[in-house]
Write a protein that holds these residues in place. Structure first.
Motif, mmCIF file in Angstrom:
data_model
loop_
_atom_site.group_PDB
_atom_site.id
_atom_site.type_symbol
_atom_site.label_atom_id
_atom_site.label_comp_id
_atom_site.label_asym_id
_atom_site.label_seq_id
_atom_site.Cartn_x
_atom_site.Cartn_y
_atom_site.Cartn_z
ATOM 1 N N HIS A 283 0.823 -1.183 -0.012
ATOM 2 C CA HIS A 283 0.097 -0.179 -0.112
ATOM 3 C C HIS A 283 1.031 1.301 -0.092
ATOM 4 N N GLU A 284 0.468 2.166 -0.870
ATOM 5 C CA GLU A 284 1.223 3.555 -0.916
ATOM 6 C C GLU A 284 0.306 4.452 -1.623
ATOM 7 N N LEU A 285 0.513 5.920 -1.057
ATOM 8 C CA LEU A 285 -0.534 6.777 -1.535
ATOM 9 C C LEU A 285 0.219 7.207 -3.029
ATOM 10 N N THR A 291 1.132 15.072 0.643
ATOM 11 C CA THR A 291 1.624 16.321 0.430
ATOM 12 C C THR A 291 2.449 16.902 1.460
ATOM 13 N N LYS A 292 3.067 15.748 2.447
ATOM 14 C CA LYS A 292 3.916 16.126 3.477
ATOM 15 C C LYS A 292 5.179 15.430 3.384
ATOM 16 N N GLY A 293 6.298 16.138 2.743
ATOM 17 C CA GLY A 293 7.543 15.246 2.694
ATOM 18 C C GLY A 293 7.395 14.589 1.283
ATOM 19 N N ARG A 294 8.407 13.571 1.227
ATOM 20 C CA ARG A 294 8.615 13.052 -0.018
ATOM 21 C C ARG A 294 8.247 11.200 0.196
ATOM 22 N N LEU A 295 7.905 10.689 -0.980
ATOM 23 C CA LEU A 295 7.490 9.309 -1.004
ATOM 24 C C LEU A 295 8.986 8.539 -1.183
ATOM 25 N N LEU A 296 8.997 7.463 -0.468
ATOM 26 C CA LEU A 296 10.339 6.856 -0.342
ATOM 27 C C LEU A 296 9.966 5.190 -1.026
ATOM 28 N N SER A 297 10.881 4.646 -1.450
ATOM 29 C CA SER A 297 11.108 3.346 -2.186
ATOM 30 C C SER A 297 11.138 2.293 -1.011
ATOM 31 N N SER A 298 10.869 1.086 -1.478
ATOM 32 C CA SER A 298 10.760 0.059 -0.395
ATOM 33 C C SER A 298 12.117 -0.625 -0.532
ATOM 34 N N MET A 311 -1.871 -5.290 2.091
ATOM 35 C CA MET A 311 -3.203 -5.101 1.876
ATOM 36 C C MET A 311 -4.006 -6.314 2.138
ATOM 37 N N GLU A 312 -4.902 -6.580 3.038
ATOM 38 C CA GLU A 312 -5.413 -7.733 3.396
ATOM 39 C C GLU A 312 -6.334 -8.443 2.160
ATOM 40 N N ASP A 313 -7.090 -7.517 1.912
ATOM 41 C CA ASP A 313 -8.030 -7.704 0.702
ATOM 42 C C ASP A 313 -7.920 -6.877 -0.471
ATOM 43 N N ARG A 314 -7.104 -7.386 -1.396
ATOM 44 C CA ARG A 314 -6.700 -6.540 -2.571
ATOM 45 C C ARG A 314 -8.230 -6.101 -3.666
ATOM 46 N N ASN A 315 -9.043 -6.974 -3.604
ATOM 47 C CA ASN A 315 -10.128 -6.946 -4.336
ATOM 48 C C ASN A 315 -11.137 -5.886 -3.800
ATOM 49 N N THR A 330 1.503 2.905 4.937
ATOM 50 C CA THR A 330 1.903 3.288 3.580
ATOM 51 C C THR A 330 3.506 2.576 3.645
ATOM 52 N N VAL A 331 4.129 2.561 2.430
ATOM 53 C CA VAL A 331 5.416 2.036 2.506
ATOM 54 C C VAL A 331 6.273 3.077 2.819
#
Length: 588
Positions: A283-285, A291-298, A311-315, A330-331
């Motif tokens: 899960h990631e936005l 809007t706060k900061g930067r997204l990081l890679s796993s 995510m427990e139920d991807r459907n 989130t990641v």
């Protein structure tokens, strides 16, 4: 036609990035900052200016503190060194609280204002303790014991300064770094230089403190020195306020502890689930949502924590946004927790360096007191604390050479934007601290032998010039490791915790002060048990500081081995691929 439309959109995006600062910061009116009118060096110079005055005040007190405690308050060497280390330890641990409050609730600018006010209160009380008759140290010119009222006022004043430093140091330095946008290539390079020139500015304050201020304290009076420090601090505070329209501000983001706990709770709750091999399934936005900061890679380390983002139920993708953050993280939040965990061994294995660094303001100064400090051919006697200026001069020279000469050469050689990685810089400084302790041990042994040979003559003492190499080499060590630690803890913490990151760096020196006290107590006790004589007597001539320095050298050498192992396995912060070109990475 479609190709031209894409090019136009890209050009518009580039133009917007050049005109506006798009990193969630605001200007003094709460609007998106205009790049040409805010931030960068036009704002950072105001901030470095107030740091100059703060270091002037702090080192004007700290470098002469042992002298004050032994001559004015009549404490013995062991008690004076312990009190100095306790104060230094509290002063450098208080930023943990100050940084937390700044990041979570006040904001960095407001924290600087409040902390500087408390700092000024401490300076004013310290000054008044020399001029108010009921608070003066002694009734007459000669006294065996100072007034209790003066002692109480003195310690209240210096611990008010500790509290002020606790909010001032982490908030101001991170506020200065906030003036440079990470997503802008030119400003990102400026930020790498910022930490070097920040250090040069504070060293200029240190240099003035240990020459001019210390001389005034020794020859004119502590009260006069207090007046000067108070006026300089008040003036620089006023100048800092003038720079308000040029600053970029970041809103406080709430308690940083809550997201950390949410990741652990979510990971434990889903401990029985399997982590997908493809990290894109976590899960990631989107960049628009975050809007706060930067997204990081796993990353691949501490994989157990990745379960917090499973995510427990991807459907049922529509329900993802509605899930509790205590159940789904989130990641980016997971990676931020990993960053903090990865910092623990780095913090721990830099403590030995911190112990070495504390010697320059305590035992090195005490050595200078009983050595010949005459300038050759004159009757002028250099104040003992002024020898600390050699550390400041060494740092300024080393930082200038490193920033202007070594970094450009190393960039071409390694392809790393910093020249060498942050941890390589820290490790280099550790090596120089080892050399400094070896030099200190050899010089102290020579001083003891010289004193033994000339014990019949009270006027024959070894020249304090012999102390210069250990001060200078320790200054080189500080230029590499202390600046490296500032950059490391600012850069590698989550974006919302950068004041706290600077506090982590300061806590290394704070914890090291307490460890130094522990080492003094334990080594003194053990040496007394083994040989019948402790390493720390009532004065230096009855002490064995050379043995203590050899102990620090041995501990530093052993510590370096562990640090290298940890550094080689370390994983640096990684931004998402689309921002990789703009990242501060390349270190790993």
């Amino acid at each position: 036609m479609e190709h031209n439309k894409v090019d136009t959109e890209l050009q518009d995006s580039y133009d917007n990035q050049q005109k506006w600062v798009l990193d969630s910061s605001t200007d003094s009116r709460g609007q998106i900052p205009l790049r040409s009118r805010t931030g960068a060096w036009r704002a950072a110079l105001f901030i470095i200016g107030i740091e100059f005055s703060e270091r002037l005040s702090y080192f004007g007190i700290s470098t002469n503190l042992v002298v004050y405690l032994t001559t004015i308050l009549h404490q013995d060497l062991k008690m004076a060194v312990k009190n100095a280390n306790y104060w230094s330890g509290v002063t450098t641990l208080m930023p943990l609280l100050g940084g937390f409050v700044a990041d979570a609730y006040l904001g960095r600018y407001a924290a600087v204002l409040l902390a500087t006010t408390v700092y000024l209160m401490g300076l004013i009380l310290l000054t008044l303790s020399w001029f108010i008759p009921g608070l003066e140290a002694c009734h007459e010119d000669m006294c065996v014991e100072p007034r209790k009222a003066h002692e109480i006022a003195f310690f209240i004043a210096i611990y008010l300064i500790s509290i002020g430093t606790g909010g001032h140091k982490p908030s101001l330095e991170s506020f200065g770094a906030d003036q440079f946008e990470d997503g802008h290539s030119e400003e990102r390079k400026m930020k790498m230089s910022y930490f070097n020139w920040w250090t040069a500015g504070l060293c200029a304050g240190i240099l003035t403190a240990v020459t001019v201020i210390v001389y005034i304290e020794d020859r004119i009076g502590w009260g006069v020195a207090g007046i000067i420090l108070t006026i300089v601090m008040a003036t620089s505070f006023f100048i800092f306020l003038i720079g308000r329209p040029f600053y970029r501000y970041r809103a406080p983001s709430g308690s940083p502890l809550t997201p950390i706990l949410q990741v652990f709770v979510a990971a434990i709750a889903k401990r029985h689930l399997r982590c997908p091999s493809d990290s894109s399934l976590l899960h990631e936005l989107t960049k628009e949502e975050y809007t706060k900061g930067r997204l990081l890679s796993s990353t691949k380390n501490l994989k157990f924590l990745d379960k917090a983002a499973v995510m427990e139920d991807r459907n049922e993708n529509t329900k993802v946004e509605k899930q509790s953050p205590w159940r789904l993280a989130t990641v980016t939040k997971v990676e931020e927790v990993k960053l903090l965990i990865n910092m623990i061994p780095i913090w721990f294995f830099t403590l030995a360096f911190g112990v070495c660094a504390t010697q320059s303001a305590t035992l090195f100064i005490k050595q200078a007191i009983i050595m010949d400090r005459h300038i050759i051919g004159t009757s002028f006697i250099v104040p003992p604390a002024s020898l600390f200026s050699l550390v400041a001069i060494s740092i300024i020279i080393t930082v200038t050479i490193y920033d202007k000469l070594l970094v450009p050469l190393l960039r071409r050689a390694t392809g790393n934007e910093r020249g060498i990685s942050i941890l390589q810089r820290i490790g280099t400084g550790m090596f120089f601290s080892l050399i400094a302790m070896i030099i200190a041990a050899l010089v102290e042994k020579k001083r003891l032998d010289y004193t033994t040979e000339h014990h019949m003559s009270k006027t024959m003492t070894l020249s304090a010039t012999w102390l210069a190499p250990q001060f200078l080499v320790l200054g080189i060590a500080d230029a590499f490791t202390l600046v490296g630690l500032q950059e490391y803890f600012y850069d590698q913490v989550p974006d919302s915790m950068r004041s706290l990151g600077i506090a982590f760096y300061l806590s290394v020196l704070g914890a090291a002060s307490f460890i130094n006290n522990l080492l003094i107590t334990v080594s003194d006790h053990l040496s007394e048990e083994i040989s019948g004589e402790g390493w720390f007597g009532k004065d230096l001539n009855s002490s064995r500081l050379d043995c203590f320095y050899w102990l620090l050298a041995a501990l530093t050498a052993a510590n370096m081995c562990f640090f290298v192992i940890v550094a080689m396995r370390y994983t640096y912060k990684r931004l998402q691929p689309s921002l990789a070109a703009l990242a501060d990475g390349g270190d790993d």
